[in-house]
Motif scaffolding. Structure first.
Motif, PDB file in Angstrom:
ATOM      1  N   ILE A   1       0.815 -10.551 -12.865  1.00 23.00           N
ATOM      2  CA  ILE A   1       1.893 -11.360 -13.625  1.00 23.00           C
ATOM      3  C   ILE A   1       1.433 -11.715 -15.122  1.00 23.00           C
ATOM      4  CG2 ILE A   1       2.494 -13.678 -12.693  1.00 23.00           C
ATOM      5  CD1 ILE A   1       2.339 -13.459 -10.013  1.00 23.00           C
ATOM      6  N   GLY A   2       0.172 -12.172 -15.928  1.00 25.46           N
ATOM      7  CA  GLY A   2       0.146 -11.910 -16.780  1.00 25.46           C
ATOM      8  C   GLY A   2       0.762 -13.267 -16.744  1.00 25.46           C
ATOM      9  N   THR A   3       1.598 -13.313 -17.903  1.00 25.58           N
ATOM     10  CA  THR A   3       1.963 -14.861 -18.608  1.00 25.58           C
ATOM     11  C   THR A   3       3.780 -14.110 -18.341  1.00 25.58           C
ATOM     12  OG1 THR A   3       2.489 -13.016 -21.194  1.00 25.58           O
ATOM     13  CG2 THR A   3       0.619 -14.614 -20.696  1.00 25.58           C
ATOM     14  N   CYS A   4       4.270 -13.225 -17.517  1.00 20.38           N
ATOM     15  CA  CYS A   4       5.541 -12.731 -17.421  1.00 20.38           C
ATOM     16  C   CYS A   4       6.183 -13.742 -16.775  1.00 20.38           C
ATOM     17  CB  CYS A   4       5.465 -12.038 -16.155  1.00 20.38           C
ATOM     18  SG  CYS A   4       6.998 -11.357 -15.619  1.00 20.38           S
ATOM     19  N   GLU A   5       7.737 -14.108 -16.940  1.00 20.94           N
ATOM     20  CA  GLU A   5       8.292 -15.082 -16.659  1.00 20.94           C
ATOM     21  C   GLU A   5       9.985 -14.490 -16.168  1.00 20.94           C
ATOM     22  OE1 GLU A   5      10.684 -15.821 -20.777  1.00 20.94           O
ATOM     23  OE2 GLU A   5       8.824 -16.980 -20.380  1.00 20.94           O
ATOM     24  N   LEU A   6      10.274 -15.181 -15.558  1.00 19.70           N
ATOM     25  CA  LEU A   6      11.891 -14.962 -14.634  1.00 19.70           C
ATOM     26  C   LEU A   6      12.889 -13.958 -15.641  1.00 19.70           C
ATOM     27  CD1 LEU A   6      12.458 -14.512 -11.394  1.00 19.70           C
ATOM     28  CD2 LEU A   6      14.026 -16.333 -12.359  1.00 19.70           C
ATOM     29  N   SER A   7      13.138 -14.600 -16.475  1.00 21.52           N
ATOM     30  CA  SER A   7      14.062 -14.025 -17.647  1.00 21.52           C
ATOM     31  C   SER A   7      13.911 -12.663 -17.713  1.00 21.52           C
ATOM     32  CB  SER A   7      13.621 -14.916 -19.082  1.00 21.52           C
ATOM     33  OG  SER A   7      12.638 -14.958 -19.321  1.00 21.52           O
TER      34      SER A   7
ATOM     35  N   LEU B   1       0.554 -18.380  -9.570  1.00 14.68           N
ATOM     36  CA  LEU B   1       1.891 -17.650  -8.832  1.00 14.68           C
ATOM     37  C   LEU B   1       2.631 -17.705  -9.945  1.00 14.68           C
ATOM     38  CD1 LEU B   1       1.475 -17.129  -5.344  1.00 14.68           C
ATOM     39  CD2 LEU B   1       1.035 -15.457  -6.918  1.00 14.68           C
ATOM     40  N   SER B   2       3.345 -17.313 -10.745  1.00 16.99           N
ATOM     41  CA  SER B   2       4.517 -17.469 -11.461  1.00 16.99           C
ATOM     42  C   SER B   2       5.932 -17.726 -11.242  1.00 16.99           C
ATOM     43  CB  SER B   2       4.323 -16.622 -12.852  1.00 16.99           C
ATOM     44  OG  SER B   2       5.004 -15.287 -12.256  1.00 16.99           O
ATOM     45  N   ALA B   3       6.935 -18.000 -11.641  1.00 11.31           N
ATOM     46  CA  ALA B   3       8.138 -18.515 -11.118  1.00 11.31           C
ATOM     47  C   ALA B   3       8.936 -16.810 -10.513  1.00 11.31           C
ATOM     48  CB  ALA B   3       9.450 -19.450 -12.134  1.00 11.31           C
ATOM     49  N   CYS B   4       8.127 -15.837 -10.515  1.00  9.62           N
ATOM     50  CA  CYS B   4       8.478 -14.502 -10.659  1.00  9.62           C
ATOM     51  C   CYS B   4       7.968 -13.755 -10.025  1.00  9.62           C
ATOM     52  CB  CYS B   4       9.040 -13.824 -12.150  1.00  9.62           C
ATOM     53  SG  CYS B   4       6.876 -12.975 -12.972  1.00  9.62           S
ATOM     54  N   TRP B   5       7.259 -13.997  -9.167  1.00 12.72           N
ATOM     55  CA  TRP B   5       5.802 -13.127  -8.204  1.00 12.72           C
ATOM     56  C   TRP B   5       6.818 -12.738  -7.014  1.00 12.72           C
ATOM     57  CZ3 TRP B   5       5.105 -13.932  -2.937  1.00 12.72           C
ATOM     58  CH2 TRP B   5       5.393 -14.982  -2.227  1.00 12.72           C
ATOM     59  N   LEU B   6       7.620 -13.220  -6.727  1.00 10.24           N
ATOM     60  CA  LEU B   6       8.681 -12.299  -5.793  1.00 10.24           C
ATOM     61  C   LEU B   6       9.054 -11.250  -6.354  1.00 10.24           C
ATOM     62  CD1 LEU B   6      10.278 -15.447  -3.729  1.00 10.24           C
ATOM     63  CD2 LEU B   6       8.424 -13.871  -2.788  1.00 10.24           C
TER      64      LEU B   6
ATOM     65  N   HIS C   1       8.332  -8.901  -7.945  1.00  5.59           N
ATOM     66  CA  HIS C   1       6.380  -7.926  -8.125  1.00  5.59           C
ATOM     67  C   HIS C   1       6.096  -7.160  -7.034  1.00  5.59           C
ATOM     68  CE1 HIS C   1       5.684  -8.996 -11.975  1.00  5.59           C
ATOM     69  NE2 HIS C   1       5.948 -10.305 -12.560  1.00  5.59           N
ATOM     70  N   PRO C   2       6.484  -6.666  -6.397  1.00  2.00           N
ATOM     71  CA  PRO C   2       6.120  -5.775  -5.231  1.00  2.00           C
ATOM     72  C   PRO C   2       4.606  -5.570  -5.205  1.00  2.00           C
ATOM     73  CG  PRO C   2       7.466  -4.173  -6.619  1.00  2.00           C
ATOM     74  CD  PRO C   2       7.593  -5.355  -7.737  1.00  2.00           C
ATOM     75  N   ASP C   3       4.340  -5.168  -5.976  1.00  2.00           N
ATOM     76  CA  ASP C   3       2.259  -5.076  -6.284  1.00  2.00           C
ATOM     77  C   ASP C   3       1.649  -6.563  -5.689  1.00  2.00           C
ATOM     78  OD1 ASP C   3       3.318  -5.835  -8.015  1.00  2.00           O
ATOM     79  OD2 ASP C   3       1.414  -5.019  -9.575  1.00  2.00           O
ATOM     80  N   VAL C   4       2.039  -7.590  -6.341  1.00  2.00           N
ATOM     81  CA  VAL C   4       1.627  -8.794  -6.132  1.00  2.00           C
ATOM     82  C   VAL C   4       1.544  -9.341  -4.223  1.00  2.00           C
ATOM     83  CG1 VAL C   4       1.575 -11.184  -6.461  1.00  2.00           C
ATOM     84  CG2 VAL C   4       1.754  -9.566  -8.584  1.00  2.00           C
ATOM     85  N   ILE C   5       3.128  -8.922  -3.966  1.00  2.00           N
ATOM     86  CA  ILE C   5       3.958  -9.550  -2.750  1.00  2.00           C
ATOM     87  C   ILE C   5       2.514  -8.723  -1.594  1.00  2.00           C
ATOM     88  CG2 ILE C   5       5.313  -9.055  -1.037  1.00  2.00           C
ATOM     89  CD1 ILE C   5       7.532  -9.750  -3.149  1.00  2.00           C
ATOM     90  N   GLU C   6       2.326  -7.250  -2.164  1.00  2.00           N
ATOM     91  CA  GLU C   6       1.883  -6.311  -1.359  1.00  2.00           C
ATOM     92  C   GLU C   6       0.431  -6.822  -1.054  1.00  2.00           C
ATOM     93  OE1 GLU C   6       1.374  -1.628  -0.129  1.00  2.00           O
ATOM     94  OE2 GLU C   6       2.676  -3.904   0.458  1.00  2.00           O
ATOM     95  N   GLU C   7      -0.584  -7.224  -2.431  1.00  2.00           N
ATOM     96  CA  GLU C   7      -1.751  -8.329  -2.326  1.00  2.00           C
ATOM     97  C   GLU C   7      -1.945  -9.381  -1.488  1.00  2.00           C
ATOM     98  OE1 GLU C   7      -5.039  -6.648  -3.891  1.00  2.00           O
ATOM     99  OE2 GLU C   7      -4.417  -5.395  -5.413  1.00  2.00           O
ATOM    100  N   LEU C   8      -0.805 -10.050  -1.875  1.00  2.00           N
ATOM    101  CA  LEU C   8      -0.870 -11.338  -1.168  1.00  2.00           C
ATOM    102  C   LEU C   8      -0.795 -10.828   1.361  1.00  2.00           C
ATOM    103  CD1 LEU C   8       0.980 -13.223  -3.607  1.00  2.00           C
ATOM    104  CD2 LEU C   8      -1.552 -13.674  -3.431  1.00  2.00           C
ATOM    105  N   TRP C   9      -0.291  -9.810   0.772  1.00  2.00           N
ATOM    106  CA  TRP C   9       0.313  -9.611   2.336  1.00  2.00           C
ATOM    107  C   TRP C   9      -0.705  -8.965   3.045  1.00  2.00           C
ATOM    108  CZ3 TRP C   9       2.744 -10.485   6.378  1.00  2.00           C
ATOM    109  CH2 TRP C   9       2.854 -10.035   7.518  1.00  2.00           C
ATOM    110  N   TRP C  10      -2.056  -8.504   2.272  1.00  7.31           N
ATOM    111  CA  TRP C  10      -3.133  -7.771   3.237  1.00  7.31           C
ATOM    112  C   TRP C  10      -4.448  -9.069   3.353  1.00  7.31           C
ATOM    113  CZ3 TRP C  10      -8.092  -7.398   1.653  1.00  7.31           C
ATOM    114  CH2 TRP C  10      -8.387  -6.931   0.020  1.00  7.31           C
ATOM    115  N   LEU C  11      -4.309  -9.468   2.176  1.00  5.57           N
ATOM    116  CA  LEU C  11      -5.101 -10.199   1.656  1.00  5.57           C
ATOM    117  C   LEU C  11      -5.017 -11.697   3.108  1.00  5.57           C
ATOM    118  CD1 LEU C  11      -7.625 -11.969   0.242  1.00  5.57           C
ATOM    119  CD2 LEU C  11      -5.772 -13.618  -0.941  1.00  5.57           C
ATOM    120  N   ARG C  12      -3.670 -11.255   2.831  1.00  3.87           N
ATOM    121  CA  ARG C  12      -3.032 -13.205   4.415  1.00  3.87           C
ATOM    122  C   ARG C  12      -3.474 -12.514   5.602  1.00  3.87           C
ATOM    123  NH1 ARG C  12      -1.789 -14.851   7.962  1.00  3.87           N
ATOM    124  NH2 ARG C  12      -0.050 -15.868   9.162  1.00  3.87           N
TER     125      ARG C  12
END
Length: 207
Positions: free
Chosen positions: A143-149, A89-94, A96-107
């Motif tokens: 996320i790739g190489t994404c960062e918060l900036s 998880l990158s520092a900016c994962w929050l 990314h709504p698509d990332v939250i959606e993926e993790l939420w259903w997996l949880r």
């Protein structure tokens, strides 16, 4: 008091006594049913975990529920998800709504798989073999190489969600579909083809 009245009074007393016994028996039955219902409810609720309705993070509207969901998700990622070496998880994962959606259903799938009542070993195996690796792969790709900036105003990730292309022509498609589902869709007009071309060029510039 006459003998007839004595007989009537005795009959009433017996009737009252019979009704009293029936009420007592009914009361005991109600208490038993209440206990049985409580046991069923406890059996349907995973130990230590309240049941969670199926809901999408992307459609969240209740701020308090969203805060609760994220707190639960964060605790779970630390306890479970991030224990696996391919989970990143990158520092900016929050952001990314698509990332939250993926993790939420997996949880939630994890909770169902390990439910002490409804969970099964095949479900657990499916979670390990297919669900978790699939989510981890898609999250890394998102996320790739994404960062918060890169989420600041004016950057690529700060743009609002793009509208569905050619959405203004949806009514035409809907009418044609409901009129005859086996007929070919309406032939694209020159205007629609031009709009599609613009959309395609914009997509290429973003990638």
């Amino acid at each position: 008091m006459s003998a007839s009245e004595d007989e009537q009074l005795g009959a009433v007393a017996k009737a009252v006594e019979r009704n009293s016994r029936r009420v007592s028996a009914l009361d005991a039955l109600v208490r038993q049913l209440a206990g049985d219902l409580a046991e069923v409810a406890a059996a349907l609720t995973p130990a230590g975990e309240a049941p969670t309705a199926v809901r999408s993070w992307m459609l969240a509207q209740d701020p308090e529920q969203a805060v609760t969901d994220l707190a639960d998700l964060i605790a779970w990622t630390r306890r479970v998800y991030l224990r696996y070496p391919d989970a990143v998880l990158s520092a900016c994962w929050l952001w990314h709504p698509d990332v939250i959606e993926e993790l939420w259903w997996l949880r939630r799938a994890h909770a169902e798989a390990f439910d002490p009542q409804a969970g099964t070993w095949p479900r657990v195996g499916d979670w390990h073999e297919r669900q978790r690796p699939g989510v981890a792969k898609r999250v890394r790709a998102a996320i790739g190489t994404c960062e918060l900036s890169l989420h600041r105003t004016g950057t690529a990730h700060a743009r609002p969600a793009a509208p569905a292309p050619l959405a203004e022509h949806a009514e035409l498609i809907a009418i044609a579909w409901t009129k005859d589902a086996l007929a070919p869709r309406p032939e694209p007009t020159d205007e629609q083809l031009h709009e599609a071309d613009i959309h395609t060029r914009q997509q290429h510039r973003r990638t």
